[in-house]
Design a protein around this motif. Structure first.
Motif, short mmCIF file in Angstrom:
data_model
loop_
_atom_site.label_atom_id
_atom_site.label_comp_id
_atom_site.label_asym_id
_atom_site.label_seq_id
_atom_site.Cartn_x
_atom_site.Cartn_y
_atom_site.Cartn_z
N MET A 1 49.97 33.15 37.72
CA MET A 1 50.18 34.58 37.65
C MET A 1 49.42 35.31 38.76
SD MET A 1 51.55 36.96 35.83
CE MET A 1 51.42 38.68 35.58
N ILE A 2 48.19 34.88 38.98
CA ILE A 2 47.38 35.55 40.00
C ILE A 2 47.95 35.30 41.40
CG2 ILE A 2 45.70 33.68 40.34
CD1 ILE A 2 44.84 37.39 40.16
N ARG A 3 48.63 34.18 41.58
CA ARG A 3 49.25 33.92 42.89
C ARG A 3 50.37 34.92 43.18
NH1 ARG A 3 49.75 27.34 43.12
NH2 ARG A 3 47.51 26.95 43.04
N TRP A 4 51.16 35.27 42.15
CA TRP A 4 52.23 36.25 42.34
C TRP A 4 51.67 37.62 42.67
CZ3 TRP A 4 56.94 35.06 43.44
CH2 TRP A 4 57.46 33.87 42.99
N VAL A 5 50.60 37.99 42.01
CA VAL A 5 49.97 39.28 42.28
C VAL A 5 49.44 39.31 43.71
CG1 VAL A 5 48.08 40.82 41.64
CG2 VAL A 5 49.43 39.70 39.87
N ALA A 6 48.80 38.22 44.12
CA ALA A 6 48.29 38.13 45.49
C ALA A 6 49.43 38.17 46.51
CB ALA A 6 47.46 36.87 45.66
N ALA A 7 50.52 37.47 46.22
CA ALA A 7 51.66 37.45 47.14
C ALA A 7 52.29 38.83 47.27
CB ALA A 7 52.70 36.44 46.67
N ILE A 8 52.41 39.54 46.17
CA ILE A 8 52.98 40.89 46.21
C ILE A 8 52.06 41.82 46.99
CG2 ILE A 8 53.53 42.91 44.79
CD1 ILE A 8 54.59 40.90 42.70
N PHE A 9 50.75 41.72 46.76
CA PHE A 9 49.79 42.57 47.46
C PHE A 9 49.83 42.30 48.97
CE2 PHE A 9 45.53 43.27 49.22
CZ PHE A 9 45.42 44.63 48.97
N ILE A 10 49.86 41.05 49.36
CA ILE A 10 49.92 40.70 50.79
C ILE A 10 51.23 41.17 51.40
CG2 ILE A 10 50.04 38.77 52.41
CD1 ILE A 10 48.00 37.35 50.58
N GLY A 11 52.34 41.01 50.66
CA GLY A 11 53.64 41.48 51.16
C GLY A 11 53.65 42.98 51.38
N LEU A 12 53.11 43.74 50.43
CA LEU A 12 53.03 45.19 50.61
C LEU A 12 52.11 45.56 51.76
CD1 LEU A 12 52.85 46.38 46.91
CD2 LEU A 12 54.76 46.67 48.50
N PHE A 13 51.01 44.85 51.91
CA PHE A 13 50.06 45.11 52.98
C PHE A 13 50.70 44.88 54.35
CE2 PHE A 13 46.50 43.85 55.75
CZ PHE A 13 45.72 44.98 55.63
N VAL A 14 51.54 43.86 54.45
CA VAL A 14 52.18 43.52 55.73
C VAL A 14 53.36 44.44 56.03
CG1 VAL A 14 53.51 41.74 56.93
CG2 VAL A 14 51.43 41.13 55.70
N PHE A 15 54.21 44.71 55.03
CA PHE A 15 55.45 45.42 55.29
C PHE A 15 55.36 46.93 55.21
CE2 PHE A 15 57.17 41.21 54.24
CZ PHE A 15 57.87 41.01 55.41
N TYR A 16 54.32 47.48 54.59
CA TYR A 16 54.23 48.93 54.49
C TYR A 16 54.08 49.61 55.86
CZ TYR A 16 53.44 53.44 52.40
OH TYR A 16 53.57 54.74 52.05
#
Length: 65
Positions: A1-16
């Motif tokens: 579960m924590i991996r998905w949260v980290a992946a979403i956070f990194i994706g938002l950080f990169v694509f925003y």
């Protein structure tokens, strides 16, 4: 579960920061995309664009396989 949260956070950080460029490709302007302003910042939640881009990536991957 924590991996998905980290992946979403990194994706938002990169694509925003890329959002102004991605808007030219139609991201954030499709039905299902949510945009709202909170004080001086504009937030975009591209739900519809995400579904479209995921389907396109799936079709390309399937075609190349």
């Amino acid at each position: 579960m924590i991996r998905w949260v980290a992946a979403i956070f990194i994706g938002l950080f990169v694509f925003y920061p890329l959002l102004p460029f991605l808007e030219k490709l139609g991201v954030g302007r499709m039905p299902g995309d949510i945009r709202f302003r909170l004080r001086a910042m504009i937030f975009c939640l591209p739900f519809g664009s995400t579904v479209l881009w995921s389907a396109l990536a799936f079709l390309v991957a399937r075609f190349l396989k």
